[in-house]
Design an enzyme around this catalytic site. Structure first.
Site, mmCIF file in Angstrom:
data_model
loop_
_atom_site.group_PDB
_atom_site.id
_atom_site.type_symbol
_atom_site.label_atom_id
_atom_site.label_comp_id
_atom_site.label_asym_id
_atom_site.label_seq_id
_atom_site.Cartn_x
_atom_site.Cartn_y
_atom_site.Cartn_z
ATOM 1 N N PHE A 71 0.800 -1.219 0.000
ATOM 2 C CA PHE A 71 0.000 0.000 0.000
ATOM 3 C C PHE A 71 0.834 1.271 0.000
ATOM 4 C CE2 PHE A 71 -3.337 -2.979 1.205
ATOM 5 C CZ PHE A 71 -4.321 -2.586 0.307
ATOM 6 N N GLU A 72 2.015 1.246 0.575
ATOM 7 C CA GLU A 72 2.868 2.434 0.558
ATOM 8 C C GLU A 72 3.526 2.612 -0.797
ATOM 9 O OE1 GLU A 72 3.109 4.790 2.763
ATOM 10 O OE2 GLU A 72 2.047 3.805 4.395
ATOM 11 N N GLY A 73 3.876 1.510 -1.448
ATOM 12 C CA GLY A 73 4.636 1.592 -2.684
ATOM 13 C C GLY A 73 6.059 2.043 -2.384
#
Length: 144
Positions: free
Chosen positions: A14-16
């Protein structure tokens, strides 16, 4: 407790990974896997190795914070979900949340139901946050 590989993968998903500093959806300068600090400024570039190191450092802080705030017994999956939640929103958000209050009262289902409520940034519902909160809730509810 420490974040498991499942928890780390959730955070990374989700953060990448961005090796050049950028402003997030609310204007905070960010780099790596969602790392923020006063050192993150326009033009900053880091390596993959530095991104991993920053992630480990950040995780240690959030793991300690979750461990301090949560009084109820929790599973590894619940811990991982709470670390992901805190990593994204900050320990202050967890500390003041109904999610934490319900969890510490032993209401695990009620606490799980609070994850989707945290889907806004800058007052706007963001699809990415909706997906993240649902993934965290699902992990929180998954048997260890």
């Amino acid at each position: 407790m420490q974040t498991s590989a499942n928890g780390i993968n959730l955070i990374k998903q989700f953060e990448g990974l961005r090796l050049a500093a950028y402003q997030d959806s609310v204007g905070v300068w960010t780099v790596g896997y969602g790392h923020t600090s006063p050192d993150v400024k326009p033009g900053l570039r880091i390596s993959n190795e530095q991104a991993e190191q920053l992630l480990r450092q950040d995780l240690a802080r959030f793991e300690k914070g979750v461990g301090r705030l949560v009084k109820a017994p929790i599973s590894q999956n619940q811990f991982d979900a709470l670390v992901s939640f805190s990593y994204n929103l900050g320990l202050g958000s967890l500390q003041s949340s109904t999610l934490l209050r319900l969890l510490n009262q032993g209401d695990y289902q009620g606490a799980a139901g609070q994850f989707p409520r945290w889907d806004r940034a800058g007052g706007q519902v963001l699809a990415g946050l909706t997906h993240r909160r649902l993934a965290e809730r699902d992990l929180f509810l998954r048997a260890a």
